[in-house]
Design a protein around this motif. Structure first.
Motif, PDB file in Angstrom:
ATOM      1  N   VAL A 166      -9.212   7.168   9.159  1.00  0.00           N
ATOM      2  CA  VAL A 166      -8.716   5.799   9.295  1.00  0.00           C
ATOM      3  C   VAL A 166      -8.769   5.360  10.756  1.00  0.00           C
ATOM      4  O   VAL A 166      -9.240   4.258  11.075  1.00  0.00           O
ATOM      5  CB  VAL A 166      -7.271   5.695   8.758  1.00  0.00           C
ATOM      6  N   ASP A 196     -12.421   4.880  11.848  1.00  0.00           N
ATOM      7  CA  ASP A 196     -12.983   3.663  11.249  1.00  0.00           C
ATOM      8  C   ASP A 196     -12.516   2.419  11.997  1.00  0.00           C
ATOM      9  O   ASP A 196     -13.307   1.510  12.287  1.00  0.00           O
ATOM     10  CB  ASP A 196     -12.567   3.550   9.781  1.00  0.00           C
ATOM     11  N   LEU A 197     -11.231   2.367  12.289  1.00  0.00           N
ATOM     12  CA  LEU A 197     -10.681   1.201  12.977  1.00  0.00           C
ATOM     13  C   LEU A 197     -11.301   1.028  14.352  1.00  0.00           C
ATOM     14  O   LEU A 197     -11.677  -0.090  14.744  1.00  0.00           O
ATOM     15  CB  LEU A 197      -9.157   1.323  13.094  1.00  0.00           C
ATOM     16  N   HIS A 202      -6.756  -1.210   7.896  1.00  0.00           N
ATOM     17  CA  HIS A 202      -7.903  -0.537   7.284  1.00  0.00           C
ATOM     18  C   HIS A 202      -8.202  -1.154   5.914  1.00  0.00           C
ATOM     19  O   HIS A 202      -9.379  -1.372   5.567  1.00  0.00           O
ATOM     20  CB  HIS A 202      -7.629   0.958   7.154  1.00  0.00           C
ATOM     21  N   THR A 246      -9.395   2.669   1.210  1.00  0.00           N
ATOM     22  CA  THR A 246      -8.474   3.234   2.193  1.00  0.00           C
ATOM     23  C   THR A 246      -7.705   4.373   1.537  1.00  0.00           C
ATOM     24  O   THR A 246      -7.157   4.196   0.438  1.00  0.00           O
ATOM     25  CB  THR A 246      -7.480   2.169   2.695  1.00  0.00           C
TER      26      THR A 246
END
Length: 400
Positions: free
Chosen positions: A335, A338-339, A389, A396
């Motif tokens: 997470v 990805d962010l 997310h 997610t």
């Protein structure tokens, strides 16, 4: 006024703040620092940042906020016993985790990896950024404008950053000092080559005490391990046997509390006795003389230091590397990565105030834009990171 030892930090003789302010008629300079930390946005966010467990897994497990409050209580106990300024010790305890990311050390590792080309990420350095730059509360300055003594304690929570030869200590030898620490040092020299003052050292040892004891508590309550496994550690087995002898048939919940409180008491009393002995042997007569020593004055006796290491090893194997925790950590790291990747690629996906800052900085230097994105993510709570997310990605993880 409580008794203060000659080696205690003296609020009336503080090295001051980067931006001079009039003294308060009702509070010492260190009390003001504590209060500013307590009222900061970053401190409130700690309520929804992971200690070890994801907060929504249960309401009774530690968060960064509850951990910081517990460290503050232990730091005050140590400071009072040693004749130190307990307000400064509490301020440092309450502020020591301000720089932590969502998802605990997992989020920190993910951000550090993403920021590796741009100076990396270090949570102690991030705490410095928060209290000197990122908090926007006061009309006259960014940050909280804390005293020199509080700032140096936050930066040196794990000890000096530079050795006597001017080179980075082992913690930073491979990568160099964190950018935030170096940047701030050009404006306000925190003497990165010296140990922190005695109150900062008391806060650091309080962190160790709280961390171990409360992870035993959370691990038992979560069912990651049981008393029979803890009994493999001789020190803990002796305490468990003592509780059984004094209170046969005691219900499990009370057994857990009895064990944890005994562990905390043992380590606090040992730290007080060992630290007092070191202070006496060193013959220091001021906080600056404490800083100039070639060793820490706050610590455990050799016997208790060995017990502490054994407990840490047990927790590492049975808690931090537990299959359930490892799985959550892998998903949480994903997470965070990805962010960072999507926001670095398109900063306009951030809220307007962050987007405009990132775009402006990006026009100057890609590394500066990366730091803005990093600051934004590092400030997120666990639940906000998951919500962002979900907004930006089709899938997610639940992190359960």
């Amino acid at each position: 006024m409580p008794w203060r030892a000659p080696y205690a930090s003296d609020a009336s003789r503080s090295r001051g703040r980067l931006f001079p302010e009039a003294n308060s008629p009702t509070r010492s300079e260190f009390q003001r620092d504590r209060d500013r930390i307590l009222h900061s946005t970053a401190f409130r966010r700690l309520a929804h940042k992971t200690q070890v467990f994801i907060p929504h897994e249960g309401d009774h497990y530690r968060t960064r906020l509850t951990h910081s409050i517990e460290v503050g209580q232990i730091a005050r106990a140590l400071a009072r016993a040693l004749g130190l300024d307990d307000d400064l010790a509490e301020a440092l305890a309450l502020g020591h985790d301000l720089g932590h990311t969502p998802f605990g050390h997992t989020g920190e590792d993910a951000l550090d990896e993403a920021m590796r080309p741009y100076g990396g990420f270090d949570h102690n350095a991030q705490a410095l950024r928060i209290v000197t730059k990122l908090e926007h509360r006061y009309a006259s300055f960014d940050g909280l404008n804390l005293t020199w003594e509080t700032l140096e304690g936050l930066v040196k929570h794990n000890g000096p950053l530079l050795g006597p030869d001017g080179h980075p200590t082992a913690r930073y030898a491979a990568r160099g000092l964190p950018e935030a620490s170096l940047e701030y040092a050009t404006m306000h020299d925190l003497r990165l080559d010296l140990f922190a003052g005695p109150e900062a050292q008391a806060a650091a040892i309080a962190d160790d005490i709280a961390y171990n004891a409360h992870d035993i508590d959370d691990g038992l309550r979560a069912g990651l391990f049981d008393f029979s496994q803890l009994a493999e550690v001789d020190y803990l087995r002796q305490r468990i046997e003592r509780i059984d002898a004094l209170h046969p048939g005691l219900e499990r919940q009370r057994c857990i509390h009895e064990l944890v409180r005994r562990v905390i008491t043992d380590f606090i009393e040992d730290a007080i006795n060992e630290s007092a002995a070191r202070l006496k042997a060193s013959r220091v007569a001021s906080a600056d003389e404490v800083r100039a020593l070639d060793h820490a004055i706050a610590g455990f006796s050799p016997v208790m230091a060995a017990h502490q290491q054994t407990i840490k090893s047990f927790l590492f194997q049975n808690m931090y590397r537990h299959p359930d925790i490892k799985r959550i950590r892998v998903e949480a790291a994903g997470v965070a990565r990805d962010l960072f990747n999507i926001l670095f690629k398109d900063p306009e996906l951030m809220p307007p105030e962050w987007a405009s800052l990132a775009i402006t900085r990006g026009a100057e230097d890609e590394a500066k834009m990366a730091r803005v994105v990093c600051d934004y993510i590092a400030g997120m709570t666990d639940r906000y990171a998951l919500a962002e997310h979900q907004r930006l990605f089709d899938e997610t993880p639940e992190l359960r």
